[in-house]
Enzyme design. Structure first.
Site, PDB file in Angstrom:
ATOM      1  N   MET A  49       0.843  -1.205   0.000  1.00 23.01           N
ATOM      2  CA  MET A  49       0.000   0.000   0.000  1.00 23.01           C
ATOM      3  C   MET A  49       0.877   1.253   0.000  1.00 23.01           C
ATOM      4  O   MET A  49       0.407   2.347   0.332  1.00 23.01           O
ATOM      5  CB  MET A  49      -0.930   0.000   1.214  1.00 23.01           C
ATOM      6  CG  MET A  49      -1.888  -1.183   1.205  1.00 23.01           C
ATOM      7  SD  MET A  49      -3.412  -0.850   2.084  1.00 23.01           S
ATOM      8  CE  MET A  49      -2.797  -0.528   3.722  1.00 23.01           C
ATOM      9  N   GLY A  50       2.161   1.106  -0.367  1.00 19.85           N
ATOM     10  CA  GLY A  50       3.035   2.277  -0.434  1.00 19.85           C
ATOM     11  C   GLY A  50       3.494   2.729   0.940  1.00 19.85           C
ATOM     12  O   GLY A  50       3.421   1.965   1.905  1.00 19.85           O
TER      13      GLY A  50
ATOM     14  N   HIS B 228       9.139  -3.442   3.510  1.00 22.33           N
ATOM     15  CA  HIS B 228       8.762  -3.671   2.107  1.00 22.33           C
ATOM     16  C   HIS B 228      10.010  -3.981   1.273  1.00 22.33           C
ATOM     17  O   HIS B 228       9.987  -4.884   0.430  1.00 22.33           O
ATOM     18  CB  HIS B 228       8.085  -2.426   1.523  1.00 22.33           C
ATOM     19  CG  HIS B 228       6.839  -1.985   2.226  1.00 22.33           C
ATOM     20  ND1 HIS B 228       6.770  -0.839   2.982  1.00 22.33           N
ATOM     21  CD2 HIS B 228       5.594  -2.538   2.281  1.00 22.33           C
ATOM     22  CE1 HIS B 228       5.543  -0.686   3.457  1.00 22.33           C
ATOM     23  NE2 HIS B 228       4.809  -1.707   3.060  1.00 22.33           N
TER      24      HIS B 228
ATOM     25  N   GLN C 108     -10.225  -2.480   2.204  1.00 24.09           N
ATOM     26  CA  GLN C 108      -9.745  -3.109   3.428  1.00 24.09           C
ATOM     27  C   GLN C 108      -9.716  -2.143   4.618  1.00 24.09           C
ATOM     28  O   GLN C 108      -9.197  -2.485   5.670  1.00 24.09           O
ATOM     29  CB  GLN C 108      -8.391  -3.781   3.211  1.00 24.09           C
ATOM     30  CG  GLN C 108      -7.213  -2.865   2.992  1.00 24.09           C
ATOM     31  CD  GLN C 108      -5.990  -3.658   2.583  1.00 24.09           C
ATOM     32  OE1 GLN C 108      -5.908  -4.203   1.482  1.00 24.09           O
ATOM     33  NE2 GLN C 108      -5.010  -3.751   3.466  1.00 24.09           N
TER      34      GLN C 108
ATOM     35  N   GLY D 106       4.885 -10.323   4.054  1.00 27.00           N
ATOM     36  CA  GLY D 106       5.631 -10.206   5.306  1.00 27.00           C
ATOM     37  C   GLY D 106       4.944 -10.965   6.423  1.00 27.00           C
ATOM     38  O   GLY D 106       3.712 -10.982   6.514  1.00 27.00           O
TER      39      GLY D 106
ATOM     40  N   LYS E   7       4.937 -10.041   9.291  1.00 25.43           N
ATOM     41  CA  LYS E   7       4.356  -8.996  10.148  1.00 25.43           C
ATOM     42  C   LYS E   7       2.832  -9.132  10.167  1.00 25.43           C
ATOM     43  O   LYS E   7       2.189  -8.933  11.185  1.00 25.43           O
ATOM     44  CB  LYS E   7       4.783  -7.642   9.594  1.00 25.43           C
ATOM     45  CG  LYS E   7       3.996  -6.461  10.056  1.00 25.43           C
ATOM     46  CD  LYS E   7       4.527  -5.966  11.365  1.00 25.43           C
ATOM     47  CE  LYS E   7       4.037  -4.588  11.735  1.00 25.43           C
ATOM     48  NZ  LYS E   7       2.676  -4.294  11.395  1.00 25.43           N
TER      49      LYS E   7
ATOM     50  N   VAL F 218      10.889  -7.131   9.689  1.00 30.06           N
ATOM     51  CA  VAL F 218      12.008  -6.195   9.827  1.00 30.06           C
ATOM     52  C   VAL F 218      11.672  -5.219  10.949  1.00 30.06           C
ATOM     53  O   VAL F 218      10.554  -4.676  10.998  1.00 30.06           O
ATOM     54  CB  VAL F 218      12.271  -5.449   8.502  1.00 30.06           C
ATOM     55  CG1 VAL F 218      13.393  -4.436   8.670  1.00 30.06           C
ATOM     56  CG2 VAL F 218      12.600  -6.435   7.395  1.00 30.06           C
TER      57      VAL F 218
ATOM     58  N   SER G 213       4.059   1.245   8.126  1.00 26.72           N
ATOM     59  CA  SER G 213       3.750   2.553   7.532  1.00 26.72           C
ATOM     60  C   SER G 213       3.018   3.424   8.537  1.00 26.72           C
ATOM     61  O   SER G 213       3.061   4.653   8.466  1.00 26.72           O
ATOM     62  CB  SER G 213       2.887   2.375   6.279  1.00 26.72           C
ATOM     63  OG  SER G 213       3.509   1.483   5.385  1.00 26.72           O
ATOM     64  N   ARG G 214       2.323   2.800   9.493  1.00 25.38           N
ATOM     65  CA  ARG G 214       1.543   3.563  10.469  1.00 25.38           C
ATOM     66  C   ARG G 214       2.407   4.127  11.602  1.00 25.38           C
ATOM     67  O   ARG G 214       1.912   4.907  12.408  1.00 25.38           O
ATOM     68  CB  ARG G 214       0.406   2.710  11.039  1.00 25.38           C
ATOM     69  CG  ARG G 214      -0.693   2.421  10.013  1.00 25.38           C
ATOM     70  CD  ARG G 214      -1.938   1.805  10.642  1.00 25.38           C
ATOM     71  NE  ARG G 214      -3.069   1.831   9.745  1.00 25.38           N
ATOM     72  CZ  ARG G 214      -3.434   0.830   8.928  1.00 25.38           C
ATOM     73  NH1 ARG G 214      -2.721  -0.289   8.905  1.00 25.38           N
ATOM     74  NH2 ARG G 214      -4.488   0.952   8.136  1.00 25.38           N
TER      75      ARG G 214
HETATM   76  P1  AMP Z   1       1.383  -2.960   3.505  1.00 27.72           P
HETATM   77  O1  AMP Z   1       1.978  -1.916   2.607  1.00 27.72           O
HETATM   78  O2  AMP Z   1       1.296  -2.553   4.932  1.00 27.72           O
HETATM   79  O3  AMP Z   1       0.103  -3.537   2.945  1.00 27.72           O
HETATM   80  O4  AMP Z   1       2.406  -4.161   3.503  1.00 27.72           O
HETATM   81  C1  AMP Z   1       2.823  -4.787   2.304  1.00 27.72           C
HETATM   82  C2  AMP Z   1       3.610  -6.015   2.638  1.00 27.72           C
HETATM   83  O5  AMP Z   1       4.749  -5.658   3.411  1.00 27.72           O
HETATM   84  C3  AMP Z   1       2.810  -7.024   3.472  1.00 27.72           C
HETATM   85  O6  AMP Z   1       3.084  -8.340   2.999  1.00 27.72           O
HETATM   86  C4  AMP Z   1       3.358  -6.804   4.863  1.00 27.72           C
HETATM   87  O7  AMP Z   1       3.276  -7.958   5.675  1.00 27.72           O
HETATM   88  C5  AMP Z   1       4.810  -6.476   4.560  1.00 27.72           C
HETATM   89  N1  AMP Z   1       5.420  -5.767   5.685  1.00 27.72           N
HETATM   90  C6  AMP Z   1       4.946  -4.661   6.309  1.00 27.72           C
HETATM   91  N2  AMP Z   1       5.749  -4.331   7.345  1.00 27.72           N
HETATM   92  C7  AMP Z   1       6.731  -5.260   7.390  1.00 27.72           C
HETATM   93  C8  AMP Z   1       7.867  -5.475   8.246  1.00 27.72           C
HETATM   94  N3  AMP Z   1       8.149  -4.685   9.264  1.00 27.72           N
HETATM   95  N4  AMP Z   1       8.660  -6.539   7.981  1.00 27.72           N
HETATM   96  C9  AMP Z   1       8.383  -7.378   6.945  1.00 27.72           C
HETATM   97  N5  AMP Z   1       7.340  -7.225   6.105  1.00 27.72           N
HETATM   98  C10 AMP Z   1       6.529  -6.183   6.320  1.00 27.72           C
END
Ligand code: AMP
Length: 290
Positions: free
Chosen positions: A30-31, A37, A61, A147, A149, A176, A186-187
């Site tokens: 989601m950027g 990421h 979502q 991830g 996460k 990570v 991102s939050r």
């Molecule tokens: P999002 O942009 O939040 O939708 O995340 C996109 C992808 O990045 C998802 O598969 C998340 O699980 C992964 N992701 C987000 N934060 C982390 C992190 N700290 N470590 C590893 N993967 C991450």
């Protein structure tokens, strides 16, 4: 790096990769990209070529009272970072491109999507599985990278892939963290400095769980007392849930026996944060990975 905004053009590029029998790797995001990421992108680069990353803040979502409008958007910086990592295609569709007027389908993984994150955020996982299925259909990835996460999300996506006989393989990558233990998200930009300090209780609680398990404590009630004690000692935090669940069913367990997750979701001020530790059998005991 090619930047693609339309589904039609993305499908053309995906078809080229298929025709040439190339192993297309895909990282949906989601950027507001960070090292979490980027670690997925690096893994995709190691295993696949070409690599496609999507940036799409998926409205489906987000709940009505959630942060869709203020979700951080940093497209230029994201684009530059992905280009310098050697990403081949950045797919960044608009909400209208993904959900034109009249869109009426929803993909729902029953059961798994009602618990934990699903209970706290009704409709969230249907939004996730709907967009992931659409993205898989458009990008046609051989491998998609997620991830750990978002462990429950990854488990749901795996279920969908299996139930619907999709040809994409799902790779799960480690969490990570910042040097002080906070999982990148991102939050995290929403956190004040006091919130950020308070949020460290999450990784401290998971680390305490890890230490207890390493010293032979496999009783979940006692592990949860330890974890919740650390979270409750931090007045800025409100616990949404802190549980230990089976890694496959996401049902709570009473004793650590096989692969599990210690899951935590809290609110710090108005920001909701999730984190987890993965527990796996190793040589008659358990290894806990934060
Ligand atoms: P999002 O942009 O939040 O939708 O995340 C996109 C992808 O990045 C998802 O598969 C998340 O699980 C992964 N992701 C987000 N934060 C982390 C992190 N700290 N470590 C590893 N993967 C991450």
């Amino acid at each position: 790096m090619e930047i693609v905004h339309t589904i039609q053009w993305m499908k053309e590029l995906a078809k080229d990769a298929l025709v040439n029998e190339r192993a297309l790797g895909f990282v949906p995001t989601m950027g507001a990209l960070h090292e979490g990421h980027f670690s997925l992108v690096r893994e995709a680069k190691r295993k696949c070529s070409p690599v496609v990353v999507s940036i799409f803040v998926n409205p489906k979502q987000f709940g009505p009272s959630e942060d869709l409008k203020k979700y951080p958007r940093t497209f230029e910086a994201d684009r530059d970072a992905l280009a310098s990592l050697g990403v081949d295609v950045l797919f960044a569709p608009t909400p209208e491109e993904m959900y034109p007027a009249g869109f009426s389908t929803s993909v729902s993984v029953k059961g798994l999507s009602d618990r934990w994150e699903g209970r706290a955020r009704p409709g969230h996982f249907d939004g996730v599985t709907t967009v992931v299925l659409k993205l898989f259909e458009i990008v046609q990835p051989r491998v998609a990278f997620f991830g750990r996460k978002d462990a429950q999300q990854a488990r749901l996506v795996r279920q969908m892939v299996s139930d619907l006989n999709l040809s994409t393989e799902i790779e799960l990558c480690p969490i990570v963290r910042e040097p002080d233990g906070l999982a990148l998200s991102s939050r995290n930009v929403y956190l004040s400095s006091d919130d950020r300090r308070a949020a460290l209780a999450i990784s401290r609680a998971l680390d305490a769980c890890r230490k207890s398990i390493s010293s032979g404590e496999w009783d979940v009630a006692r592990l949860l007392t330890t974890m919740r004690g650390i979270l409750e000692a931090e007045p800025r935090l409100t616990i949404d849930y802190a549980e230990i669940v089976d890694a496959d069913s996401f049902e709570p367990v009473r004793v650590i026996r096989g692969n599990c997750y210690a899951l935590i979701a809290v609110k710090v001020g108005t920001t909701r944060l999730i984190d987890n530790a993965y527990i796996e059998p190793e040589g008659g005991a358990f290894r806990v990975v934060l």
